[in-house]
Design a protein around this motif. Structure first.
Motif, PDB file in Angstrom:
ATOM      1  N   UNK A 367       0.840  -1.208   0.000  1.00  9.85           N
ATOM      2  CA  UNK A 367       0.000   0.000   0.000  1.00  9.85           C
ATOM      3  C   UNK A 367       0.868   1.248   0.000  1.00  9.85           C
ATOM      4  N   UNK A 368       1.910   1.267   0.828  1.00 13.77           N
ATOM      5  CA  UNK A 368       2.796   2.417   0.890  1.00 13.77           C
ATOM      6  C   UNK A 368       3.556   2.613  -0.418  1.00 13.77           C
ATOM      7  N   UNK A 369       4.111   1.537  -0.948  1.00  9.13           N
ATOM      8  CA  UNK A 369       4.896   1.631  -2.181  1.00  9.13           C
ATOM      9  C   UNK A 369       4.028   2.001  -3.374  1.00  9.13           C
ATOM     10  N   UNK A 370       2.843   1.393  -3.465  1.00 10.24           N
ATOM     11  CA  UNK A 370       1.950   1.693  -4.576  1.00 10.24           C
ATOM     12  C   UNK A 370       1.464   3.127  -4.540  1.00 10.24           C
ATOM     13  N   UNK A 371       1.142   3.620  -3.347  1.00 10.27           N
ATOM     14  CA  UNK A 371       0.694   5.006  -3.210  1.00 10.27           C
ATOM     15  C   UNK A 371       1.805   5.975  -3.572  1.00 10.27           C
ATOM     16  N   UNK A 372       2.999   5.688  -3.089  1.00 14.28           N
ATOM     17  CA  UNK A 372       4.133   6.583  -3.326  1.00 14.28           C
ATOM     18  C   UNK A 372       4.500   6.639  -4.816  1.00 14.28           C
ATOM     19  N   UNK A 373       4.341   5.524  -5.527  1.00 14.67           N
ATOM     20  CA  UNK A 373       4.736   5.447  -6.944  1.00 14.67           C
ATOM     21  C   UNK A 373       3.757   6.135  -7.876  1.00 14.67           C
ATOM     22  N   UNK A 374       2.519   6.345  -7.433  1.00 17.90           N
ATOM     23  CA  UNK A 374       1.481   6.965  -8.250  1.00 17.90           C
ATOM     24  C   UNK A 374       1.382   8.447  -7.866  1.00 17.90           C
ATOM     25  N   UNK A 375       1.742   9.378  -8.748  1.00 19.41           N
ATOM     26  CA  UNK A 375       1.766  10.798  -8.379  1.00 19.41           C
ATOM     27  C   UNK A 375       0.451  11.322  -7.813  1.00 19.41           C
ATOM     28  N   UNK A 381      -2.385  11.390  -0.645  1.00 15.67           N
ATOM     29  CA  UNK A 381      -1.965  10.835   0.638  1.00 15.67           C
ATOM     30  C   UNK A 381      -1.368  11.938   1.511  1.00 15.67           C
ATOM     31  N   UNK A 382      -0.511  12.780   0.931  1.00 16.93           N
ATOM     32  CA  UNK A 382       0.119  13.859   1.689  1.00 16.93           C
ATOM     33  C   UNK A 382      -0.904  14.935   2.054  1.00 16.93           C
ATOM     34  N   UNK A 383      -1.845  15.197   1.149  1.00 18.98           N
ATOM     35  CA  UNK A 383      -2.913  16.156   1.455  1.00 18.98           C
ATOM     36  C   UNK A 383      -3.690  15.702   2.688  1.00 18.98           C
ATOM     37  N   UNK A 384      -3.976  14.417   2.761  1.00 23.82           N
ATOM     38  CA  UNK A 384      -4.728  13.875   3.888  1.00 23.82           C
ATOM     39  C   UNK A 384      -3.881  13.878   5.152  1.00 23.82           C
ATOM     40  N   UNK A 385      -2.621  13.439   5.028  1.00 24.82           N
ATOM     41  CA  UNK A 385      -1.739  13.346   6.185  1.00 24.82           C
ATOM     42  C   UNK A 385      -1.459  14.712   6.804  1.00 24.82           C
TER      43      UNK A 385
END
Length: 402
Positions: A367-375, A381-385
């Motif tokens: 989940x972390x790697x897939x999210x990070x790889x997709x712009x 993800x960062x907007x939410x975090x």
């Protein structure tokens, strides 16, 4: 002039008092301690919080005392490999501050307090506890430890997780306490040498940890490490040299007990007050909601409470006929953020770090790697975090409201 009494001179109480003063209202900020609390526990400021502090006039001074964290990292403890890195730089154009800032909470409170005293000397009353209050339809009588009774239009409890204000209102603190506790170690050891970032989260089924740097008294700063610790009744002394050494060994074998400058342990709660307001008395910050520190959201959401409430009070003073609607909106908006964003994120952050089974661990990494790889997903993800997503949602709701 409308008078508001604020209880507690931490980052939330000082932000609220400063915002109210900027709105032209009269404030008495009561702090029971003889000096401003020097609690360093919370230390992360998210981009929208930095914007709010700018609007209050204390943002530049706070940024000058902090340490920028443009990237945060997830690592695997067993292999010491980097799983993913999330970049606040993707928020360029969304916020004037596309980074998190590491700045201990007492520095935020101190800087706000300096601005308060410059704006309205005498607003901050140290060594002054609120010992009781009683409200009626027109105001609140607030009893102080000095023997005085102040008549206020409104009272706001920013008095922490054990809030006497919340208890005095009879408002339930709904949620749970984790069975395990959190152990916090502080060290000057330099983790940059191993390619750690300013903020880091290390996945492991039994010895996960969060590792982040704070500026302390200036370069080189200090590192804080948060580990899980057994329950208080487990029979394990989590502050013992043996337990502390075992935690460090799995993270950094070069660390010795002599490298640890401070150790502390505390219980962790996930709780939200059943209401953030009753009549003319309000709750904000930890008095209204508490959560685990994984994600750096607690202090931020508390400051957001303060700014939201100050705006609502100022608007209610300008248009008394809308007071009930405005104050109801404060309760609804901030409880929604606390439950749907802060509580949900911090609980999920902990579950991700402590994934137990091989299947759960693989899913967390994927989940972390897939999210990070997709712009697109990465930015979302960062907007939410950073709590930007929740704030934007509230703005949209406000525009659609009749």
């Amino acid at each position: 002039m409308t008078h508001i009494v604020v209880i507690g001179a931490g980052p939330v109480g000082t932000s609220l008092a400063l915002a109210l003063l900027r709105a032209g209202l009269d404030v008495t900020l009561c702090e029971q301690a003889e000096s401003l609390p020097a609690d360093p526990r919370a230390a992360t400021l998210q981009p929208p919080t930095l914007e709010m502090l700018d609007a209050l006039g204390s943002g530049a001074a706070i940024r000058a005392k902090g340490l920028k964290a443009p990237v945060f990292q997830f690592r695997d403890r067993a292999s010491d490999s980097i799983i993913a890195e999330f970049d606040y730089g993707l928020l360029e154009g969304e916020t004037p501050h596309p980074f998190a800032l590491q700045c201990e909470q007492f520095k935020v409170a101190d800087t706000n307090a300096e601005a308060i005293e410059a704006l309205r000397p005498g607003t901050l009353r140290l060594g002054t506890a609120v010992t009781g209050f009683a409200q009626d339809g027109d105001g609140v009588d607030v009893t102080l430890s000095t023997g005085e009774t102040l008549r206020a239009d409104y009272l706001v409890g920013c008095d922490g997780g054990r809030s006497a204000t919340r208890k005095g209102l009879g408002i339930a603190f709904e949620g749970f306490t984790y069975e395990e506790r959190f152990l916090v170690l502080t060290t000057p050891h330099d983790f940059f040498a191993r390619d750690f970032r300013v903020r880091n989260y290390v996945l492991d089924p039994s010895q996960w940890c969060a590792l982040f740097k704070v500026p302390h008294d200036g370069p080189p700063g200090l590192w804080r490490i948060v580990f899980p610790a057994p329950a208080a009744d487990s029979g394990t002394d989590a502050l013992s040299d043996a337990y502390v050494s075992a935690q460090m060994l799995g993270l950094e074998p070069a660390l010795g007990l002599a490298d640890i400058t401070h150790r502390n342990i505390y219980a962790v709660n996930q709780r939200v007050a059943a209401a953030f307001r009753k009549g003319r008395v309000f709750l904000a910050g930890d008095a209204a909601h508490v959560n685990n520190p994984l994600g750096g959201l607690g202090m931020n959401s508390g400051i957001h409470d303060a700014v939201n409430l100050a705006d609502k009070i100022a608007r209610a003073v300008a248009d008394p006929g809308k007071a009930e609607t405005l104050f109801g909106a404060y309760d609804a908006e901030r409880r929604q953020i606390a439950k749907e964003y802060v509580q949900a994120q911090t609980i999920q952050n902990k579950k991700r770090l402590e994934a137990r089974t091989p299947e759960q661990q693989a899913a967390a990494r994927a989940e972390l790697q897939g999210t990070c790889a997709d712009p697109a997903r990465h930015k979302a993800w960062v907007m939410n975090a950073s709590l930007l997503t929740g704030l934007r949602q509230l703005e949209d709701q406000g525009r659609k409201a009749p």
